[in-house]
Design a protein around this motif. Structure first.
Motif, PDB file in Angstrom:
ATOM      1  N   SER A 162      -4.157   6.523  -0.695  1.00 37.77           N
ATOM      2  CA  SER A 162      -4.673   5.298  -0.083  1.00 37.77           C
ATOM      3  C   SER A 162      -4.458   5.391   1.416  1.00 37.77           C
ATOM      4  N   LYS A 163      -5.270   4.671   2.166  1.00 40.17           N
ATOM      5  CA  LYS A 163      -5.061   4.540   3.605  1.00 40.17           C
ATOM      6  C   LYS A 163      -5.213   3.079   3.979  1.00 40.17           C
ATOM      7  N   VAL A 164      -4.765   2.747   5.159  1.00 37.81           N
ATOM      8  CA  VAL A 164      -4.727   1.354   5.604  1.00 37.81           C
ATOM      9  C   VAL A 164      -6.047   0.986   6.290  1.00 37.81           C
ATOM     10  N   LYS A 165      -6.603  -0.150   5.862  1.00 35.28           N
ATOM     11  CA  LYS A 165      -7.804  -0.695   6.512  1.00 35.28           C
ATOM     12  C   LYS A 165      -7.513  -2.133   6.922  1.00 35.28           C
ATOM     13  N   ALA A 166      -7.943  -2.498   8.131  1.00 32.80           N
ATOM     14  CA  ALA A 166      -7.718  -3.848   8.642  1.00 32.80           C
ATOM     15  C   ALA A 166      -9.046  -4.576   8.846  1.00 32.80           C
ATOM     16  N   PHE A 167      -9.182  -5.734   8.215  1.00 34.24           N
ATOM     17  CA  PHE A 167     -10.300  -6.644   8.482  1.00 34.24           C
ATOM     18  C   PHE A 167      -9.829  -7.603   9.573  1.00 34.24           C
ATOM     19  N   VAL A 168     -10.589  -7.706  10.637  1.00 35.02           N
ATOM     20  CA  VAL A 168     -10.124  -8.433  11.817  1.00 35.02           C
ATOM     21  C   VAL A 168     -11.138  -9.482  12.272  1.00 35.02           C
ATOM     22  N   VAL A 169     -10.640 -10.700  12.509  1.00 38.03           N
ATOM     23  CA  VAL A 169     -11.419 -11.745  13.186  1.00 38.03           C
ATOM     24  C   VAL A 169     -10.926 -11.789  14.621  1.00 38.03           C
ATOM     25  N   PRO A 170     -11.770 -11.425  15.609  1.00 39.17           N
ATOM     26  CA  PRO A 170     -11.311 -11.394  17.005  1.00 39.17           C
ATOM     27  C   PRO A 170     -10.869 -12.770  17.498  1.00 39.17           C
ATOM     28  N   ALA A 171      -9.955 -12.762  18.438  1.00 38.68           N
ATOM     29  CA  ALA A 171      -9.502 -14.004  19.064  1.00 38.68           C
ATOM     30  C   ALA A 171     -10.637 -14.602  19.897  1.00 38.68           C
ATOM     31  N   PRO A 172     -10.598 -15.912  20.163  1.00 41.48           N
ATOM     32  CA  PRO A 172     -11.641 -16.536  20.985  1.00 41.48           C
ATOM     33  C   PRO A 172     -11.797 -15.808  22.318  1.00 41.48           C
TER      34      PRO A 172
ATOM     35  N   ILE B 252       0.859  -1.174   0.000  1.00 42.96           N
ATOM     36  CA  ILE B 252       0.000   0.000   0.000  1.00 42.96           C
ATOM     37  C   ILE B 252       0.898   1.227   0.000  1.00 42.96           C
ATOM     38  N   ILE B 253       0.602   2.207  -0.838  1.00 42.56           N
ATOM     39  CA  ILE B 253       1.344   3.462  -0.814  1.00 42.56           C
ATOM     40  C   ILE B 253       0.406   4.533  -0.271  1.00 42.56           C
TER      41      ILE B 253
ATOM     42  N   SER C  72       0.427   8.443   1.044  1.00 42.95           N
ATOM     43  CA  SER C  72       1.186   9.704   1.085  1.00 42.95           C
ATOM     44  C   SER C  72       2.647   9.496   0.672  1.00 42.95           C
ATOM     45  N   GLY C  73       2.873   8.579  -0.252  1.00 37.10           N
ATOM     46  CA  GLY C  73       4.224   8.327  -0.741  1.00 37.10           C
ATOM     47  C   GLY C  73       5.023   7.320   0.059  1.00 37.10           C
ATOM     48  N   TYR C  74       4.490   6.853   1.206  1.00 33.46           N
ATOM     49  CA  TYR C  74       5.188   5.862   2.036  1.00 33.46           C
ATOM     50  C   TYR C  74       4.703   4.462   1.702  1.00 33.46           C
ATOM     51  N   ASN C  75       5.616   3.522   1.701  1.00 30.25           N
ATOM     52  CA  ASN C  75       5.268   2.128   1.469  1.00 30.25           C
ATOM     53  C   ASN C  75       4.812   1.474   2.772  1.00 30.25           C
ATOM     54  N   VAL C  76       3.677   0.817   2.705  1.00 31.16           N
ATOM     55  CA  VAL C  76       3.159   0.067   3.853  1.00 31.16           C
ATOM     56  C   VAL C  76       2.942  -1.366   3.406  1.00 31.16           C
ATOM     57  N   TYR C  77       3.456  -2.321   4.177  1.00 27.95           N
ATOM     58  CA  TYR C  77       3.406  -3.721   3.799  1.00 27.95           C
ATOM     59  C   TYR C  77       2.383  -4.449   4.663  1.00 27.95           C
ATOM     60  N   PRO C  78       1.279  -4.896   4.061  1.00 27.36           N
ATOM     61  CA  PRO C  78       0.177  -5.496   4.823  1.00 27.36           C
ATOM     62  C   PRO C  78       0.602  -6.611   5.762  1.00 27.36           C
ATOM     63  N   SER C  79       1.500  -7.470   5.336  1.00 27.53           N
ATOM     64  CA  SER C  79       1.867  -8.596   6.188  1.00 27.53           C
ATOM     65  C   SER C  79       2.530  -8.135   7.483  1.00 27.53           C
ATOM     66  N   GLN C  80       3.251  -7.008   7.435  1.00 30.22           N
ATOM     67  CA  GLN C  80       3.833  -6.475   8.661  1.00 30.22           C
ATOM     68  C   GLN C  80       2.744  -6.077   9.647  1.00 30.22           C
ATOM     69  N   ILE C  81       1.744  -5.362   9.149  1.00 28.08           N
ATOM     70  CA  ILE C  81       0.649  -4.899  10.006  1.00 28.08           C
ATOM     71  C   ILE C  81      -0.139  -6.099  10.540  1.00 28.08           C
ATOM     72  N   GLU C  82      -0.365  -7.099   9.680  1.00 24.35           N
ATOM     73  CA  GLU C  82      -1.102  -8.295  10.090  1.00 24.35           C
ATOM     74  C   GLU C  82      -0.366  -9.041  11.204  1.00 24.35           C
ATOM     75  N   ASN C  83       0.946  -9.136  11.086  1.00 30.05           N
ATOM     76  CA  ASN C  83       1.728  -9.816  12.129  1.00 30.05           C
ATOM     77  C   ASN C  83       1.637  -9.081  13.460  1.00 30.05           C
ATOM     78  N   ILE C  84       1.663  -7.771  13.399  1.00 30.25           N
ATOM     79  CA  ILE C  84       1.560  -6.971  14.622  1.00 30.25           C
ATOM     80  C   ILE C  84       0.183  -7.135  15.251  1.00 30.25           C
ATOM     81  N   LEU C  85      -0.869  -7.127  14.446  1.00 33.54           N
ATOM     82  CA  LEU C  85      -2.219  -7.331  14.967  1.00 33.54           C
ATOM     83  C   LEU C  85      -2.344  -8.701  15.632  1.00 33.54           C
TER      84      LEU C  85
END
Length: 599
Positions: free
Chosen positions: A510-520, A473-474, A476-489
Motif C-alpha cells: 500500500s502507499k499513502v494518498k491524500a485527498f485535499v481541499v485547498p484552503a481559501p 495504512i501498512i 512496506s511493513g511500516y505503520n502509517v496513521y492517516p490522522s497524523q498525516i492529516e494534521n500535518i497537512l
C-alpha cells in the motif's frame, strides 16, 4: 506475581501445543539480567556480529557494564529516559541494556523521523539523554535552559567497528564524509569520547526496577492515530522472547538470527535481538539492507533464523542468491509478521523454500506494539490456511463484539483482545488512551488489551486476522496513521481539510494518498502540490510521505458529518479499476546526492 490461569473452556488452543508447556514460570528479572545470565552460561559464544566483526557474550556484558557507568557519569539515573534514535548497530544495543541496568527507560524511535516527530518524542518520553548518528544530528533541537534534555550523544556507524574496520568503512567502503557536528554545541557528547572515559569511582548502578516495571517505550498510533508511547515492561520482553522460543521450538536447533528488522519496532528488537540474547545465540546486526543483500547474507552466512514482512519476502524470492541456492536446509525458522500474508503468497513461499530443502515452512504471527510483537504464532508442526497461529504460553486471546467485553461464538468475526505478560503497562503519559485500550474484564478479572483489529478464532483456538478496525495504512511493513498525516497537512496553511487513505502499490503493498481541499485563496494546482510535498518532507518520515495527491472541492461526509474515508476508498478503487493496467506515476521524494564511490 502469580498469573491467573483461565478455565480450559476459554483456551481451546492448548491441546495443539504438543510438547510445548502451556504455562511457563518466567524468570522475574530485568532485561539486563537475562543478558548477564547468558554471558555467564555462554561466555565464549558469539553474541552479535556487525559487518563481520564478532563479539562474544563475555565481551558484550563488559561493553554494557562500561556503558552503564559512562551513562551514570553523564548524569543518567533510574528516573530518566534515554532516547535511542539509531539503526541496528552495537552502540544502540549496548546503550539499551546499559540504560536497563541503571533502571532508566529506553525509548526507541525511527532514525529517519522528521524534525517535528523527533521534537514530539523528546517531549513525550521526557528523555534527558539522546543517542543518535551524526547524520541525523541536524534533526534534533538545540538544547536550551529549562529543557529536560541535557545531552545528545553523537555516534557514527564506524564507532561500532574494530579500528581497522572503522577506517575501511569510513574511507573505502562507505565513501561518505561524516557530517560535521560542532563539539562546542551545548550538550553534545561524542560516543567515542564518552566510551573512553575513566569511570574509576563511578558507583556501580543497581536498578531499583522490578521485572514488571516499564523498561522500553515503543511508539504506536494508539486508537486515534496520534503517536503514543507504549510502555513495555521487562517481563513483556522476557516472556515474549522465551514464549516464542518455546512455541517455535527453536532452542538448540540453530546458532544465528538475522537482525534486519528495525530495533525501533518490537518485531526487530525482541525477536531479532533480545530473544537470541536470552538463549545464547548470535544476532547478526544489519543497519541497512536490500532484499538482494539480505538474501546474499542468508546464503553466505547460512543463517538459521530469519524474520521479515510479507513484501520483503516477496522481493527476496526474486533474488538470484535465493533462486540459485540449491540447499537451504540450514534455515530452521522463517518468521513473517507486520502485515497480512495472503494465502497464495504463503503457499508460493513455502513451495519455494521446500524446493531448496528447507525443513520448515513460513511461520506467521500476530501482535501489535501494545503487546510488543507477536503473541500468537504458527505451531511448528501444524498450520492452517489464513491463520496466524495460536497464543503463546501464558498469553490469552478472545474475540469480542467490537468495543465491548462480550465474547462472540467461535467462527464469528469480532475484535481481537489479548491478555498476558506481554501486554504494555500503559500509554506513557496518556491515561485516557490507556483506559480506553486496557480494560479489566468483569467475567474473568484479566486486564485485556483491545487491539482494534478484527479477527476470528476457530474451535481449536487458531486465530485468523481479518482487517484493521483502526484506520491504519501498512506500507512496506511500516505503520502509517492517516490522522497524523492529516494534521500535518492542515498545519501547512495550504489545506482546509484532507483525508488520507492507503491505495494499492505493487512494491509496498500500500502507499499513502491524500485527498485535499485547498484552503481559501489557495488553488489546487501543481504549484500547491509542490509546496505540500516540500512541507511534508520536513514533517513526515520518508516511508509515510503521501505518494499521491488529489485536490477536491469538498470531501464526502457521513450522516454524522464525519469525513467518509470509506467512500473515498471506494471512489479511488473504482477509478483505478477503470484505468489501463499500467504503473501509476507517482512522486518520488528527492534523495541526497551521492558520491561517485556510492554510485
Amino acid at each position: 506475581m502469580a498469573q491467573k490461569v483461565l478455565d480450559p473452556k476459554y483456551t481451546p488452543w492448548v491441546p495443539h501445543y504438543g510438547n510445548v508447556r502451556p504455562f511457563i514460570d518466567y524468570p522475574e528479572v530485568t532485561m539486563y539480567e537475562m543478558v548477564r545470565r547468558s554471558s555467564e552460561q555462554y561466555p565464549d559464544k558469539i553474541a552479535y556480529e556487525f559487518m563481520n566483526d564478532k563479539v562474544k557474550y563475555r565481551t558484550l556484558i563488559q561493553q554494557i557494564d562500561h556503558c552503564a557507568l559512562c551513562l551514570v557519569k553523564e548524569g543518567v539515573t533510574a528516573d530518566d529516559s534515554v532516547l535511542i534514535c539509531m539503526p541496528n548497530c552495537p552502540q544502540a544495543v549496548v546503550t539499551l541494556y546499559a540504560a536497563n541496568k541503571i533502571g532508566a527507560i529506553a525509548t526507541m524511535v525511527h532514525p529517519l523521523s522528521a524534525k517535528g516527530e523527533i521534537e514530539f518524542y523528546i517531549q513525550n518520553c521526557e528523555c534527558s539523554v539522546v543517542l543518535t548518528l551524526d547524520m541525523f544530528y541536524s534533526n534534533f533541537p538545540e538544547i536550551k535552559d529549562g529543557m529536560k534534555l541535557q545531552k545528545i550523544i553523537v555516534s557514527s556507524i564506524a564507532d561500532g567497528l574494530s579500528p581497522f574496520k572503522a577506517f575501511m568503512y569510513k574511507h573505502v567502503l562507505d565513501g561518505r564524509k561524516d557530517p560535521k557536528v560542532d563539539p562546542s554545541n551545548r550538550g553534545v557528547v561524542f560516543w567515542k569520547d564518552m566510551i573512553k572515559q575513566d569511570v574509576t569511582g563511578v558507583p556501580e548502578p543497581v536498578s531499583p526496577k522490578t521485572t514488571y516495571d516499564g523498561a522500553v517505550i515503543l511508539y504506536t498510533g494508539g486508537t486515534t492515530g496520534r503517536s503514543k508511547g507504549a510502555l513495555l515492561s521487562n517481563m513483556s520482553f522476557n516472556s515474549t522472547a522465551l514464549g516464542m522460543t518455546e512455541l517455535s521450538e527453536i532452542y538448540g536447533t540453530g546458532e544465528s538470527i538475522a537482525a534486519v528488522m528495525p530495533i525501533f519496532h518490537g518485531f526487530g528488537l525482541c525477536t531479532c535481538v533480545h530473544l537470541p540474547f536470552c538463549i545464547g545465540i548470535t544476532s547478526i546486526l544489519v543497519p541497512r539492507f536490500t532484499p538482494d543483500s539480505y538474501s546474499k547474507l542468508i546464503v553466505k552466512k547460512k543463517i538459521n533464523f530469519i524474520a521479515g514482512v510479507p513484501t520483503l519476502f516477496e522481493h527476496m524470492l526474486r533474488s538470484k542468491w535465493l533462486q540459485n541456492a540449491k540447499d537451504l536446509s540450514f534455515l530452521r525458522g522463517i518468521f513473517c509478521g507486520g502485515d497480512t500474508l495472503a494465502i497464495e503468497a504463503k503457499q508460493r513461499m513455502d513451495a519455494f523454500f521446500a524446493e531448496r530443502k528447507c525443513p520448515t515452512f513460513v511461520r506467521e504471527g500476530f501482535g501489535c506494539t501494545e503487546c510488543l510483537t507477536a503473541t500468537s504464532i504458527t505451531p511448528k508442526d501444524e498450520q492452517r490456511p489464513g491463520s496466524v497461529g495460536i497464543p503463546m504460553p501464558n498469553d490469552y486471546y478472545k474475540i469480542t463484539e467490537p468495543g465491548t467485553d462480550t465474547r462472540v461464538p467461535y467462527g464469528t468475526d469480532g475484535e481481537i483482545c489479548i491478555a498476558g505478560p506481554a501486554v504494555m503497562n500503559c500509554y506513557y503519559n496518556e491515561p485516557e488512551e490507556t483506559e480506553q485500550t486496557l480494560i479489566q474484564s468483569d467475567e474473568d478479572g484479566l486486564l485485556w488489551l483491545h487491539t482494534g483489529d478484527i479477527g476470528m478464532m476457530d474451535e481449536d483456538g487458531f486465530i485468523y486476522f481479518k482487517q484493521r478496525l483502526k484506520r491504519m495504512i501498512i506500507t512496506s511493513g511500516y505503520n502509517v496513521y492517516p490522522s497524523q498525516i492529516e494534521n500535518i497537512l492542515l498545519n501547512s496553511g495550504l489545506v482546509k481539510e484532507s483525508c488520507v487513505i492507503g491505495v494499492p502499490d505493487p512494491l509496498r503493498g500500500s502507499k499513502v494518498k491524500a485527498f485535499v481541499v485547498p484552503a481559501p485563496g489557495v488553488e489546487g494546482n501543481t504549484e500547491t502540490m509542490s509546496k505540500l510535498r516540500s512541507y511534508c518532507r520536513t514533517q513526515i518520515a520518508r516511508y509515510a510521505l503521501p505518494r499521491e495527491y488529489e485536490f477536491m472541492e469538498t470531501l464526502p461526509r457521513t450522516k454524522l458529518n464525519k469525513i467518509d474515508y470509506r467512500q473515498l476508498e471506494q471512489m479511488d478503487a473504482e477509478k483505478r479499476a477503470s484505468m489501463p493496467q499500467k504503473p501509476v506515476r507517482e512522486h518520488k521524494p528527492k534523495r541526497e546526492p551521492r558520491s561517485k564511490k556510492q554510485q
